[in-house]
Design an enzyme around this catalytic site. Sequence first.
Site, PDB file in Angstrom:
ATOM      1  CG  ASP A 107      22.067 -35.827  11.933  1.00  0.00           C
ATOM      2  OD1 ASP A 107      23.197 -35.331  11.824  1.00  0.00           O
ATOM      3  OD2 ASP A 107      21.391 -35.722  12.966  1.00  0.00           O
ATOM      4  CE  LYS A 135      23.414 -32.011   9.607  1.00  0.00           C
ATOM      5  NZ  LYS A 135      22.711 -31.673  10.850  1.00  0.00           N
ATOM      6  CG  ASP A 163      11.786 -28.661  10.603  1.00  0.00           C
ATOM      7  OD1 ASP A 163      12.465 -29.639  10.213  1.00  0.00           O
ATOM      8  OD2 ASP A 163      11.244 -28.615  11.726  1.00  0.00           O
TER       9      ASP A 163
HETATM   10  P1  IMP Z   1      18.835 -39.140  11.268  1.00  0.00           P
HETATM   11  O1  IMP Z   1      17.816 -40.194  11.537  1.00  0.00           O
HETATM   12  O2  IMP Z   1      19.602 -38.772  12.510  1.00  0.00           O
HETATM   13  O3  IMP Z   1      19.770 -39.473  10.123  1.00  0.00           O
HETATM   14  O4  IMP Z   1      18.054 -37.846  10.949  1.00  0.00           O
HETATM   15  C1  IMP Z   1      17.600 -37.579   9.750  1.00  0.00           C
HETATM   16  C2  IMP Z   1      16.512 -36.518   9.852  1.00  0.00           C
HETATM   17  O5  IMP Z   1      16.796 -35.555  10.866  1.00  0.00           O
HETATM   18  C3  IMP Z   1      16.469 -35.772   8.561  1.00  0.00           C
HETATM   19  O6  IMP Z   1      15.513 -36.345   7.712  1.00  0.00           O
HETATM   20  C4  IMP Z   1      16.062 -34.398   9.009  1.00  0.00           C
HETATM   21  O7  IMP Z   1      14.660 -34.298   8.989  1.00  0.00           O
HETATM   22  C5  IMP Z   1      16.526 -34.269  10.434  1.00  0.00           C
HETATM   23  N1  IMP Z   1      17.762 -33.459  10.495  1.00  0.00           N
HETATM   24  C6  IMP Z   1      19.016 -33.875  10.606  1.00  0.00           C
HETATM   25  N2  IMP Z   1      19.883 -32.852  10.603  1.00  0.00           N
HETATM   26  C7  IMP Z   1      19.123 -31.740  10.491  1.00  0.00           C
HETATM   27  C8  IMP Z   1      19.437 -30.332  10.388  1.00  0.00           C
HETATM   28  O8  IMP Z   1      20.600 -29.893  10.391  1.00  0.00           O
HETATM   29  N3  IMP Z   1      18.371 -29.500  10.250  1.00  0.00           N
HETATM   30  C9  IMP Z   1      17.085 -29.939  10.215  1.00  0.00           C
HETATM   31  N4  IMP Z   1      16.739 -31.233  10.276  1.00  0.00           N
HETATM   32  C10 IMP Z   1      17.758 -32.128  10.417  1.00  0.00           C
END
Ligand code: IMP
Length: 179
Positions: A107, A135, A163
């Site tokens: 994300d 994303k 989740d």
């Molecule tokens: P980041 O550190 O922002 O890249 O977040 C990554 C983590 O956020 C992933 O491993 C997911 O556990 C959680 N995450 C990001 N997007 C979603 C979503 O749409 N649904 C559920 N969990 C998400």
Amino acid sequence: MTSSRTVNPHLLHTLFRADDIDRRVRELAENIRNDISERPLTVLVVLKGAFVFAADLVRVLGVPLKIEFICVSSYGTATVSSHQTEILLEPKDLSGRFVLVVDDICDTGYTMQCVKKRALELGADSVKTCTLLDKPSRREVDCAVDYAGFVIPDVFVAGYGIDCAGEHRELPDIYVVET
Ligand code: IMP
Ligand code: MG
């Protein structure tokens, strides 16, 4: 008693069905297999969201490997990242290993960046990253995903291990969730 499954009404619509996911997981496995050659592979699974994806991926990879787990807290029960990452569980040692980090979603990129850095600190020879969902429009840090299953827009999803506030991990399909 009915045999049909009741899906929570706040799940909006199916984004990927189980058979589409299965097909894509097999394609990812083939790409990864072709890149590994003879290197000693450790699959580093990011808990909890990647547990279903990783279980499917390692079973179709068809190469000898070790599995380790890392748990990074970033979301809690909210749907917006805090940008703070804290490692709650990690392997003891990754020295000499070719590490494939497997996560559910990339994300903002903070989690993947943190896990990749930690894997190298734990002695990994080299690190590649794999996420089922990517994303890119949400990215805040420079974090390359080497193997991405599906590129998706800025929507919140759940199912197939992923989740929403701790729920829906058990669903075989992936849904867009109203937030
Ligand atoms: P980041 O550190 O922002 O890249 O977040 C990554 C983590 O956020 C992933 O491993 C997911 O556990 C959680 N995450 C990001 N997007 C979603 C979503 O749409 N649904 C559920 N969990 C998400
Ligand atoms: Mg996660």
